[in-house]
Design a protein around this motif. Structure first.
Motif, mmCIF file in Angstrom:
data_model
loop_
_atom_site.group_PDB
_atom_site.id
_atom_site.type_symbol
_atom_site.label_atom_id
_atom_site.label_comp_id
_atom_site.label_asym_id
_atom_site.label_seq_id
_atom_site.Cartn_x
_atom_site.Cartn_y
_atom_site.Cartn_z
ATOM 1 N N GLU A 257 15.663 -15.251 -8.655
ATOM 2 C CA GLU A 257 14.630 -14.238 -8.531
ATOM 3 C C GLU A 257 13.906 -14.403 -7.205
ATOM 4 O O GLU A 257 13.948 -15.468 -6.582
ATOM 5 N N CYS A 258 13.264 -13.342 -6.800
ATOM 6 C CA CYS A 258 12.417 -13.367 -5.610
ATOM 7 C C CYS A 258 10.976 -13.194 -6.075
ATOM 8 O O CYS A 258 10.673 -12.282 -6.851
ATOM 9 N N ARG A 259 10.100 -14.087 -5.633
ATOM 10 C CA ARG A 259 8.681 -14.006 -5.972
ATOM 11 C C ARG A 259 7.901 -13.616 -4.723
ATOM 12 O O ARG A 259 8.049 -14.234 -3.673
ATOM 13 N N ALA A 260 7.087 -12.583 -4.860
ATOM 14 C CA ALA A 260 6.234 -12.134 -3.758
ATOM 15 C C ALA A 260 4.785 -12.400 -4.143
ATOM 16 O O ALA A 260 4.266 -11.804 -5.085
ATOM 17 N N PHE A 261 4.142 -13.312 -3.434
ATOM 18 C CA PHE A 261 2.734 -13.632 -3.656
ATOM 19 C C PHE A 261 1.891 -12.894 -2.611
ATOM 20 O O PHE A 261 2.150 -13.007 -1.407
ATOM 21 N N ILE A 262 0.899 -12.156 -3.070
ATOM 22 C CA ILE A 262 -0.014 -11.448 -2.165
ATOM 23 C C ILE A 262 -1.430 -11.847 -2.541
ATOM 24 O O ILE A 262 -1.886 -11.582 -3.661
ATOM 25 N N ALA A 263 -2.117 -12.519 -1.628
ATOM 26 C CA ALA A 263 -3.441 -13.081 -1.909
ATOM 27 C C ALA A 263 -4.524 -12.258 -1.235
ATOM 28 O O ALA A 263 -4.348 -11.771 -0.113
ATOM 29 N N PHE A 264 -5.665 -12.132 -1.932
ATOM 30 C CA PHE A 264 -6.814 -11.387 -1.427
ATOM 31 C C PHE A 264 -8.070 -12.245 -1.525
ATOM 32 O O PHE A 264 -8.226 -13.024 -2.476
ATOM 33 N N GLU A 265 -8.966 -12.084 -0.575
ATOM 34 C CA GLU A 265 -10.340 -12.564 -0.719
ATOM 35 C C GLU A 265 -11.074 -11.445 -1.448
ATOM 36 O O GLU A 265 -11.332 -10.374 -0.890
ATOM 37 N N ALA A 266 -11.397 -11.662 -2.738
ATOM 38 C CA ALA A 266 -11.864 -10.568 -3.582
ATOM 39 C C ALA A 266 -13.328 -10.673 -3.970
ATOM 40 O O ALA A 266 -13.929 -9.665 -4.372
#
Length: 361
Positions: A12-21
């Motif tokens: 599988e491919c995991r895409a992590f997208i992080a935000f300062e929320a």
């Protein structure tokens, strides 16, 4: 003897997208508002040190979103959203993959700053913040998100061949971790594949600044470390930007020579103290979020991610700016003390003058 080449793989491919929320998230109150529980910080296994853990365990929730099409691949509908106490939110997409390393180059290139995936992740965070309500302090998505891709391969798909850079092809792995479908130079390939890591004879971890390649039957702990490293990067970039703006304000305060500058000095010092405290608290929370001591495998993965993300450089930059804020704060406090001394002197002079006038009268 020529090395055996792995021609096909599944995983599988995991895409992590992080935000300062937000400035901070109360995870205990957040857990009450979602049908989820605080996740295990790191799944227990022999590769995890006994004293390894998050300082405060993040909260993971699963929400349903419409699948996102990326070329011939599609993300799963279940999206994981991980909340951290220092205000960061990480969105994780999963895509089943199958094919040769060379065939996956097209997917890697399509994932480079993918706007559709970023928009879907932002929508997930906005929905999460709306549900959190006052459990999130000062909710606001500031700055650009930080994405990181991890290709996870099932060791069973290697056909019994021990995973190595040579077995997958150095050029193929370099293209995957650089998210590039064009041929790379020999120097670029050597740099991208320079430091592979392995825990067992059927494991392989290759960490780079844009993506990572992981061969592991139980990759959860490694993925948690890589996800946190990506979160730390977005938080450090945000804090560095906030300190830049704060320093601009501080220099304006220090160079204020207007008639009413003395009267604004106390308010300016209060703002400066708040900026220092908030910056120091966020810096400490981000850098000490995960404790991995010793020479354990996960500690090596964390150090590899830190080197590729230049985490130490960001930390040094922030430390210097916090030190500068402290120095300017001391000077402004000294200026305020000087103003107070001058005011007291004038009051004493006025009282003496008043007594002299009163005596003559």
């Amino acid at each position: 003897m020529q090395p055996v080449t792995i021609l096909s793989l599944t995983g599988e491919c995991r895409a992590f997208i992080a935000f300062e929320a937000a400035f901070a998230i109360d995870l205990a109150r957040a857990a009450e508002r979602f049908p989820a529980s605080a996740r295990e910080a790191l799944p227990q296994s022999r590769r995890v040190p006994a004293d390894a853990d998050f300082s405060q365990k993040p909260l993971r929730i699963v929400i349903e979103r419409a699948p996102v099409a990326i070329g011939a691949w599609r993300t799963e509908s279940a999206v994981e959203v991980t909340l951290y106490d220092f205000g960061a939110v990480s969105v994780s997409f999963r895509m089943p993959v199958a094919g040769s390393p060379a065939e996956l180059r097209a997917l890697a290139a399509a994932l480079w700053n993918n706007p559709v995936l970023a928009a879907s992740a932002r929508a997930c965070v906005e929905e999460t913040l709306a549900t959190l309500g006052d459990a999130a302090a000062r909710p606001e998505m500031r700055g650009a998100p930080e994405d990181y891709i991890v290709f996870v391969v099932d060791p069973a798909s290697t056909g019994g061949v021990a995973p190595s850079v040579a077995a997958f092809g150095a050029a193929n792995l370099a293209a995957l971790v650089r998210l590039e479908d064009q041929p790379l130079s020999a120097a670029e390939i050597a740099d991208a594949t320079a430091t592979p890591l392995a825990y067992g004879e059927h494991d392989l971890v290759l960490v780079d600044w844009a993506a990572a390649f992981v061969v592991d039957a139980q990759p959860a702990a490694t993925l948690a470390v890589l996800e946190l490293a990506n979160v730390q990067l977005v938080e450090l970039k945000h804090l560095d930007s906030e300190l830049d703006r704060g320093l601009d304000q501080v220099w304006a305060m220090a160079n204020d020579r207007s008639l009413f500058s003395r009267f604004r000095l106390r308010a300016n010092l209060r703002k400066l103290a708040e900026l220092e405290l908030e910056g120091a608290a966020l810096f400490d929370g981000v850098t000490n979020a995960l404790k991995l001591f010793g020479d354990a495998f996960l500690a090596r993965v964390q150090r590899a991610a830190g080197r590729r993300f230049r985490i130490e450089d960001w930390e040094k930059s922030i430390a210097r700016k916090l030190e500068t804020l402290g120095s300017v704060s001391e000077r402004l406090e000294g200026r305020q003390s000087q103003y107070r001394s001058e005011v007291l002197e004038w009051i004493i002079i006025a009282l003496i003058a008043f007594e002299i006038v009163r005596t003559f009268l």
